[in-house]
Write an enzyme that holds these catalytic residues in place. Sequence first.
Site, PDB file in Angstrom:
ATOM      1  N   SER A 185       2.152  -0.748   6.214  1.00  0.00           N
ATOM      2  CA  SER A 185       3.343  -0.657   7.264  1.00  0.00           C
ATOM      3  C   SER A 185       4.468  -1.418   7.345  1.00  0.00           C
ATOM      4  O   SER A 185       5.686  -1.586   7.578  1.00  0.00           O
ATOM      5  CB  SER A 185       3.151  -0.176   8.585  1.00  0.00           C
ATOM      6  OG  SER A 185       1.764  -0.688   8.883  1.00  0.00           O
ATOM      7  N   HIS A 195      -8.311   1.675  -4.140  1.00  0.00           N
ATOM      8  CA  HIS A 195      -9.226   1.500  -3.045  1.00  0.00           C
ATOM      9  C   HIS A 195      -9.882   2.870  -2.641  1.00  0.00           C
ATOM     10  O   HIS A 195      -9.099   3.696  -1.940  1.00  0.00           O
ATOM     11  CB  HIS A 195      -8.475   0.890  -1.937  1.00  0.00           C
ATOM     12  CG  HIS A 195      -9.430   0.682  -0.655  1.00  0.00           C
ATOM     13  ND1 HIS A 195      -8.840   0.506   0.548  1.00  0.00           N
ATOM     14  CD2 HIS A 195     -10.713   0.562  -0.472  1.00  0.00           C
ATOM     15  CE1 HIS A 195      -9.804   0.169   1.429  1.00  0.00           C
ATOM     16  NE2 HIS A 195     -11.114   0.307   0.770  1.00  0.00           N
ATOM     17  N   MET A 248     -12.162  -5.705   4.464  1.00  0.00           N
ATOM     18  CA  MET A 248     -11.293  -4.739   5.439  1.00  0.00           C
ATOM     19  C   MET A 248     -11.230  -5.660   6.804  1.00  0.00           C
ATOM     20  O   MET A 248     -12.134  -5.853   7.378  1.00  0.00           O
ATOM     21  CB  MET A 248     -12.019  -3.341   5.712  1.00  0.00           C
ATOM     22  CG  MET A 248     -12.058  -2.505   4.608  1.00  0.00           C
ATOM     23  SD  MET A 248     -10.526  -2.002   3.791  1.00  0.00           S
ATOM     24  CE  MET A 248      -9.660  -1.325   5.210  1.00  0.00           C
ATOM     25  N   GLY A 283      -9.136   3.945   7.253  1.00  0.00           N
ATOM     26  CA  GLY A 283      -8.807   5.343   7.437  1.00  0.00           C
ATOM     27  C   GLY A 283      -7.455   5.229   7.572  1.00  0.00           C
ATOM     28  O   GLY A 283      -6.736   6.510   7.401  1.00  0.00           O
ATOM     29  N   PHE A 284      -6.941   4.350   8.180  1.00  0.00           N
ATOM     30  CA  PHE A 284      -5.248   4.638   8.764  1.00  0.00           C
ATOM     31  C   PHE A 284      -4.694   3.250   8.565  1.00  0.00           C
ATOM     32  O   PHE A 284      -4.952   2.160   8.754  1.00  0.00           O
ATOM     33  CB  PHE A 284      -5.249   4.950  10.230  1.00  0.00           C
ATOM     34  CG  PHE A 284      -5.891   6.402  10.483  1.00  0.00           C
ATOM     35  CD1 PHE A 284      -5.268   7.568  10.289  1.00  0.00           C
ATOM     36  CD2 PHE A 284      -7.163   6.447  10.820  1.00  0.00           C
ATOM     37  CE1 PHE A 284      -6.166   8.837  10.445  1.00  0.00           C
ATOM     38  CE2 PHE A 284      -7.953   7.573  11.188  1.00  0.00           C
ATOM     39  CZ  PHE A 284      -7.300   8.907  10.850  1.00  0.00           C
ATOM     40  N   ASP A 327      -4.565   3.905  -1.776  1.00  0.00           N
ATOM     41  CA  ASP A 327      -5.767   4.435  -1.087  1.00  0.00           C
ATOM     42  C   ASP A 327      -6.222   5.796  -0.934  1.00  0.00           C
ATOM     43  O   ASP A 327      -5.412   6.592  -0.591  1.00  0.00           O
ATOM     44  CB  ASP A 327      -5.500   3.872   0.688  1.00  0.00           C
ATOM     45  CG  ASP A 327      -5.178   2.687   0.730  1.00  0.00           C
ATOM     46  OD1 ASP A 327      -6.193   2.149   0.677  1.00  0.00           O
ATOM     47  OD2 ASP A 327      -3.957   2.252   1.361  1.00  0.00           O
ATOM     48  N   MET A 355      -8.737   8.651   0.222  1.00  0.00           N
ATOM     49  CA  MET A 355      -9.542   9.039   1.252  1.00  0.00           C
ATOM     50  C   MET A 355     -10.247  10.312   1.419  1.00  0.00           C
ATOM     51  O   MET A 355      -9.457  11.245   0.781  1.00  0.00           O
ATOM     52  CB  MET A 355      -8.928   8.681   2.652  1.00  0.00           C
ATOM     53  CG  MET A 355      -8.133   7.257   2.707  1.00  0.00           C
ATOM     54  SD  MET A 355      -7.387   7.346   4.387  1.00  0.00           S
ATOM     55  CE  MET A 355      -6.751   5.733   4.239  1.00  0.00           C
ATOM     56  N   HIS A 379      -1.216  -1.036  -4.169  1.00  0.00           N
ATOM     57  CA  HIS A 379      -2.461  -0.579  -3.678  1.00  0.00           C
ATOM     58  C   HIS A 379      -2.464   0.628  -3.436  1.00  0.00           C
ATOM     59  O   HIS A 379      -1.519   1.199  -2.943  1.00  0.00           O
ATOM     60  CB  HIS A 379      -2.835  -1.472  -2.523  1.00  0.00           C
ATOM     61  CG  HIS A 379      -4.043  -1.470  -1.772  1.00  0.00           C
ATOM     62  ND1 HIS A 379      -4.957  -2.078  -2.212  1.00  0.00           N
ATOM     63  CD2 HIS A 379      -4.641  -0.633  -0.619  1.00  0.00           C
ATOM     64  CE1 HIS A 379      -6.258  -1.705  -1.464  1.00  0.00           C
ATOM     65  NE2 HIS A 379      -5.773  -0.915  -0.422  1.00  0.00           N
ATOM     66  N   GLY A 389      -1.482   0.982   9.674  1.00  0.00           N
ATOM     67  CA  GLY A 389      -0.642   0.533  11.070  1.00  0.00           C
ATOM     68  C   GLY A 389      -1.380   0.244  12.118  1.00  0.00           C
ATOM     69  O   GLY A 389      -1.114   0.045  13.109  1.00  0.00           O
ATOM     70  N   ASP A 427      -7.467  -6.242   3.643  1.00  0.00           N
ATOM     71  CA  ASP A 427      -6.534  -5.008   3.805  1.00  0.00           C
ATOM     72  C   ASP A 427      -6.478  -4.564   5.399  1.00  0.00           C
ATOM     73  O   ASP A 427      -7.767  -4.519   5.649  1.00  0.00           O
ATOM     74  CB  ASP A 427      -7.210  -4.087   2.899  1.00  0.00           C
ATOM     75  CG  ASP A 427      -6.810  -2.624   3.023  1.00  0.00           C
ATOM     76  OD1 ASP A 427      -5.557  -2.472   3.381  1.00  0.00           O
ATOM     77  OD2 ASP A 427      -7.275  -1.760   2.152  1.00  0.00           O
ATOM     78  N   GLY A 428      -5.516  -4.436   5.924  1.00  0.00           N
ATOM     79  CA  GLY A 428      -5.270  -4.007   7.222  1.00  0.00           C
ATOM     80  C   GLY A 428      -4.634  -4.833   8.077  1.00  0.00           C
ATOM     81  O   GLY A 428      -5.105  -6.017   8.322  1.00  0.00           O
ATOM     82  N   GLY A 429      -3.639  -4.439   8.675  1.00  0.00           N
ATOM     83  CA  GLY A 429      -2.884  -5.201   9.847  1.00  0.00           C
ATOM     84  C   GLY A 429      -2.168  -6.440   9.355  1.00  0.00           C
ATOM     85  O   GLY A 429      -2.105  -7.343  10.076  1.00  0.00           O
ATOM     86  N   SER A 443       0.803  -1.175  -0.082  1.00  0.00           N
ATOM     87  CA  SER A 443      -0.132  -0.206   0.013  1.00  0.00           C
ATOM     88  C   SER A 443       0.858   1.415  -0.166  1.00  0.00           C
ATOM     89  O   SER A 443       1.852   1.535   1.020  1.00  0.00           O
ATOM     90  CB  SER A 443      -0.938  -0.130   1.071  1.00  0.00           C
ATOM     91  OG  SER A 443      -1.545   1.367   1.478  1.00  0.00           O
ATOM     92  N   MET A 496     -12.181   5.174  -0.625  1.00  0.00           N
ATOM     93  CA  MET A 496     -12.803   5.371   0.627  1.00  0.00           C
ATOM     94  C   MET A 496     -13.420   6.751   0.441  1.00  0.00           C
ATOM     95  O   MET A 496     -13.026   7.642   1.163  1.00  0.00           O
ATOM     96  CB  MET A 496     -11.800   5.218   1.754  1.00  0.00           C
ATOM     97  CG  MET A 496     -11.361   3.613   2.085  1.00  0.00           C
ATOM     98  SD  MET A 496     -10.031   3.558   2.950  1.00  0.00           S
ATOM     99  CE  MET A 496      -8.645   3.631   1.778  1.00  0.00           C
TER     100      MET A 496
END
Length: 216
Positions: free
Chosen positions: A198, A66, A137, A142-143, A35, A37, A33, A145, A175-177, A8, A68
Amino acid sequence: MQRTVAPSMLSADFGHLERDTRMIDRSAAEWVHIDVMDGVFVPNISFGFPVMKPIRKATSKLLDVHLMIVAPEKYVARFVEAGADLVTFHLEATEDPAGCIARIREAGAKVGVSIKPATPVEALREWLPAVDLVLVMSVEPGFGGQSFIPGSLDRIRELRALATELGLATIIEVDGGISAANAREVFDAGAEVLVAGSAVFKAPDPEAEIRRILEA
Ligand code: DX5
Ligand code: ZN
């Protein structure tokens, strides 16, 4: 099942977008990817059309956008013009999913739909036959990390079962973590594409980190 990593750009160094995109271009990752927003659908603002240009110039890999943003149907075609190969919108962000899907297709890109962690997988049933991909998700959008929400694994399994029930080979992206520590269980749950921000860009050797995620 095929495995793909989509680093990302949200976690890239915006002062060196071209350099960081070239790193992905050389790496084992096949997708990039992006993002977007708007500060309304999510409590954060990232970037828009102008940032697509240096990224598109620096790679021939698949650009996975993506969105948002609210009312994505107004902007999807412009993202395709800016170089997106795949455009994903949020089911929660539009009153007109059919219009979104039609506009993305008319513009010539692949179609993705995304759901936030609280949206039931069942809400996708009527849209699955019309899309190429679902982006699940595994954090609140939104963020970067944030920590992976463990319940996402069951949601991925439920979605894979729903696609199979409908006779569809829907691509599932998560997507995420995501990191090398949990990539294996996410792939095993039925995902094919893992987004990693991250974990990749904060690693001492991002290209090696991409391989670690792929081979987890
Ligand atoms: C979050 C974005 C993600 C983000 C992931 O709203 O959609 O793509 O960049 O970041 P990490 O991998 O750090 O959780
Ligand atoms: Zn994303």
